[in-house]
Scaffold this active site. Structure first.
Site, PDB file in Angstrom:
ATOM      1  N   SER A 135       0.842  -1.187   0.000  1.00 46.71           N
ATOM      2  CA  SER A 135       0.000   0.000   0.000  1.00 46.71           C
ATOM      3  C   SER A 135       0.879   1.239   0.000  1.00 46.71           C
ATOM      4  O   SER A 135       1.765   1.380   0.862  1.00 46.71           O
ATOM      5  CB  SER A 135      -0.912  -0.013   1.231  1.00 46.71           C
ATOM      6  OG  SER A 135      -1.770   1.100   1.240  1.00 46.71           O
ATOM      7  N   LEU A 162      -2.706   2.237  -4.407  1.00 48.51           N
ATOM      8  CA  LEU A 162      -2.508   3.666  -4.221  1.00 48.51           C
ATOM      9  C   LEU A 162      -3.626   4.241  -3.362  1.00 48.51           C
ATOM     10  O   LEU A 162      -4.803   4.035  -3.649  1.00 48.51           O
ATOM     11  CB  LEU A 162      -2.505   4.385  -5.571  1.00 48.51           C
ATOM     12  CG  LEU A 162      -1.506   3.889  -6.626  1.00 48.51           C
ATOM     13  CD1 LEU A 162      -1.676   4.692  -7.907  1.00 48.51           C
ATOM     14  CD2 LEU A 162      -0.078   3.977  -6.117  1.00 48.51           C
ATOM     15  N   LYS A 163      -3.264   4.937  -2.319  1.00 48.60           N
ATOM     16  CA  LYS A 163      -4.251   5.666  -1.533  1.00 48.60           C
ATOM     17  C   LYS A 163      -4.670   6.913  -2.314  1.00 48.60           C
ATOM     18  O   LYS A 163      -3.821   7.610  -2.893  1.00 48.60           O
ATOM     19  CB  LYS A 163      -3.667   6.074  -0.176  1.00 48.60           C
ATOM     20  CG  LYS A 163      -3.345   4.901   0.749  1.00 48.60           C
ATOM     21  CD  LYS A 163      -4.596   4.223   1.266  1.00 48.60           C
ATOM     22  CE  LYS A 163      -4.260   3.181   2.331  1.00 48.60           C
ATOM     23  NZ  LYS A 163      -5.471   2.568   2.913  1.00 48.60           N
ATOM     24  N   ASN A 191     -10.584   4.956   1.353  1.00 48.28           N
ATOM     25  CA  ASN A 191     -10.872   5.065   2.796  1.00 48.28           C
ATOM     26  C   ASN A 191     -12.052   5.997   3.068  1.00 48.28           C
ATOM     27  O   ASN A 191     -11.982   6.873   3.924  1.00 48.28           O
ATOM     28  CB  ASN A 191      -9.644   5.533   3.572  1.00 48.28           C
ATOM     29  CG  ASN A 191      -8.566   4.474   3.661  1.00 48.28           C
ATOM     30  OD1 ASN A 191      -7.469   4.643   3.126  1.00 48.28           O
ATOM     31  ND2 ASN A 191      -8.851   3.363   4.336  1.00 48.28           N
ATOM     32  N   GLU A 214     -11.399   0.552  -3.966  1.00 45.58           N
ATOM     33  CA  GLU A 214     -11.738   0.126  -2.602  1.00 45.58           C
ATOM     34  C   GLU A 214     -12.396   1.250  -1.801  1.00 45.58           C
ATOM     35  O   GLU A 214     -11.867   2.354  -1.702  1.00 45.58           O
ATOM     36  CB  GLU A 214     -10.466  -0.336  -1.890  1.00 45.58           C
ATOM     37  CG  GLU A 214     -10.679  -0.876  -0.492  1.00 45.58           C
ATOM     38  CD  GLU A 214      -9.388  -1.357   0.144  1.00 45.58           C
ATOM     39  OE1 GLU A 214      -9.401  -1.659   1.349  1.00 45.58           O
ATOM     40  OE2 GLU A 214      -8.353  -1.418  -0.563  1.00 45.58           O
ATOM     41  N   GLY A 291      -4.385  -4.799   5.639  1.00 43.37           N
ATOM     42  CA  GLY A 291      -3.404  -4.580   6.693  1.00 43.37           C
ATOM     43  C   GLY A 291      -3.744  -3.371   7.542  1.00 43.37           C
ATOM     44  O   GLY A 291      -4.410  -2.441   7.086  1.00 43.37           O
TER      45      GLY A 291
END
Length: 368
Positions: A135, A162-163, A191, A214, A291
């Site tokens: 990540s 990738l965030k 997120n 995600e 994670g």
């Protein structure tokens, strides 16, 4: 097996580099390590709650308090302490899945060590090593991001995540895809940073051939996830929305996702994580293991979980060196994109006394 005593220990592990997501920036990983003393030996675990209630409503000192004041007394009252009985014994307490997961993990470790069985075998694992990804947090510049991605691909990671957040999504993803080509397995994780009004914007990610997007929306907003899934070619994956096997079944029934990220702490333990896995398998849906910046204790247990057959995508179980220069256990390393599942009994690993003492900030010992 009876509970004879316990130890709650806070440890602090500085991160190699700051880790930034849409929820904030982290420079140190504070963790709660739990050691249970039983009539058949000891068991180790960690609680993956963060310092603050950002990712979830739980936070680290609160988790320690509920374990100390409520969970351990309930375990002491059990005639026979066994892993399956932990959820039943703690079922009367609402919430606190990360604290419950830590208690269950310690009981699993003690019970399986006494039986000479590894956690992977107990859960039904079928792999001796598991594929892993990494990540990559939000960076100050795209050049910095490209440098990190290059570093991790060179290290052999099989999937790059990738965030993203509003203002840091389309262009960073485009840069990574154009620089490293279409063969790189690439995902993005929001997120919960977006709103339903961002659906048209998120559709712009379709051009990059991502494995998944995600958790773009709030955990409770299955409707928006389902709506996005009908207009995007990229599969939608849920993380924060899935807190139980029942949640998984509901989300799949509503069409809110076609991939699930399983985190044992988020769902209340490894036995519930296995049930989420089983629900997904029954629906033909792949899962992968997320994670939470775990120490070696949680990393070992997550590797055992990720050895189950339904874990079809590389998980966020990166090498120790990805996050820490020093851990409380022996380090895990990536070889050809995989990490070995610990082969010993229980979770297969114990803390190093020297490392543990050096990184400990406080200890509390509890006895009946």
């Amino acid at each position: 097996m009876k509970l004879c005593g316990a130890e709650l220990r806070f440890v602090s592990l500085p991160l190699v580099t700051p880790f930034r997501t849409s929820l904030g920036t982290q420079t140190v990983r504070n963790a709660l390590v739990l050691r249970l003393e039983t009539s058949q030996g000891e068991g180790w675990a960690e609680c993956v709650a963060d310092d603050e209630p950002g990712y979830s409503s739980e936070y680290l000192t609160g988790a320690a308090d509920v374990i100390r004041r409520f969970f351990l007394p309930r375990l002491l009252a059990m005639d026979e302490l066994d892993p399956a009985g932990v959820a039943v014994a703690l079922g009367g307490f609402r919430g606190h899945p990360m604290a419950k997961s830590a208690v269950e993990m310690a009981v699993l470790d003690a019970s399986l060590r006494a039986a000479g069985m590894g956690l992977s075998a107990y859960l039904g694992g079928v792999r001796r090593r598991v594929p892993v990804g990494v990540s990559v947090g939000i960076t100050d510049t795209i050049d910095e991001l490209l440098g990190l991605v290059d570093k991790y691909l060179t290290a052999g990671y099989l999937r790059i995540k990738l965030k993203i957040e509003p203002g840091w999504d389309i262009e960073p993803v485009r840069a990574v895809r154009e620089t490293f080509g279409p063969s790189v397995a690439l995902t993005v994780d929001a997120n919960t940073a977006y709103r339903q009004s961002d659906i048209r914007h998120l559709r712009g990610l379709d051009e990059f051939g991502l494995l998944l997007v995600e958790q773009p929306f709030a955990p409770e907003d299955l409707h928006s996830h389902a709506r996005l899934a009908t207009v995007m070619e990229t599969p939608i994956c849920l993380d924060e929305s899935i807190t139980s096997a029942r949640d998984a079944a509901t989300a799949l029934r509503q069409g809110a996702c076609s991939i699930i990220n399983i985190k044992p702490g988020r769902v209340g333990g490894y036995l519930e994580a296995r049930r989420v896995h089983d629900v997904a398998q029954a629906h033909g849906v792949p899962v992968w293991c997320g994670g939470m910046l775990e120490t070696g204790l949680g990393r070992a247990a997550n590797l055992a979980l990720a050895s189950l057959p339904g874990f079809q995508l590389p998980g966020d179980i990166s090498a120790t060196a990805r996050y820490f220069t020093e851990d409380i256990t022996a380090p895990f390393a990536v070889a050809e994109g995989h990490i070995e599942v610990p082969a010993g009994p229980g979770i297969g690993i114990t803390p190093s006394a020297d490392f543990l003492d050096r990184l400990t900030t406080s200890i509390e010992r509890l006895s009946p």
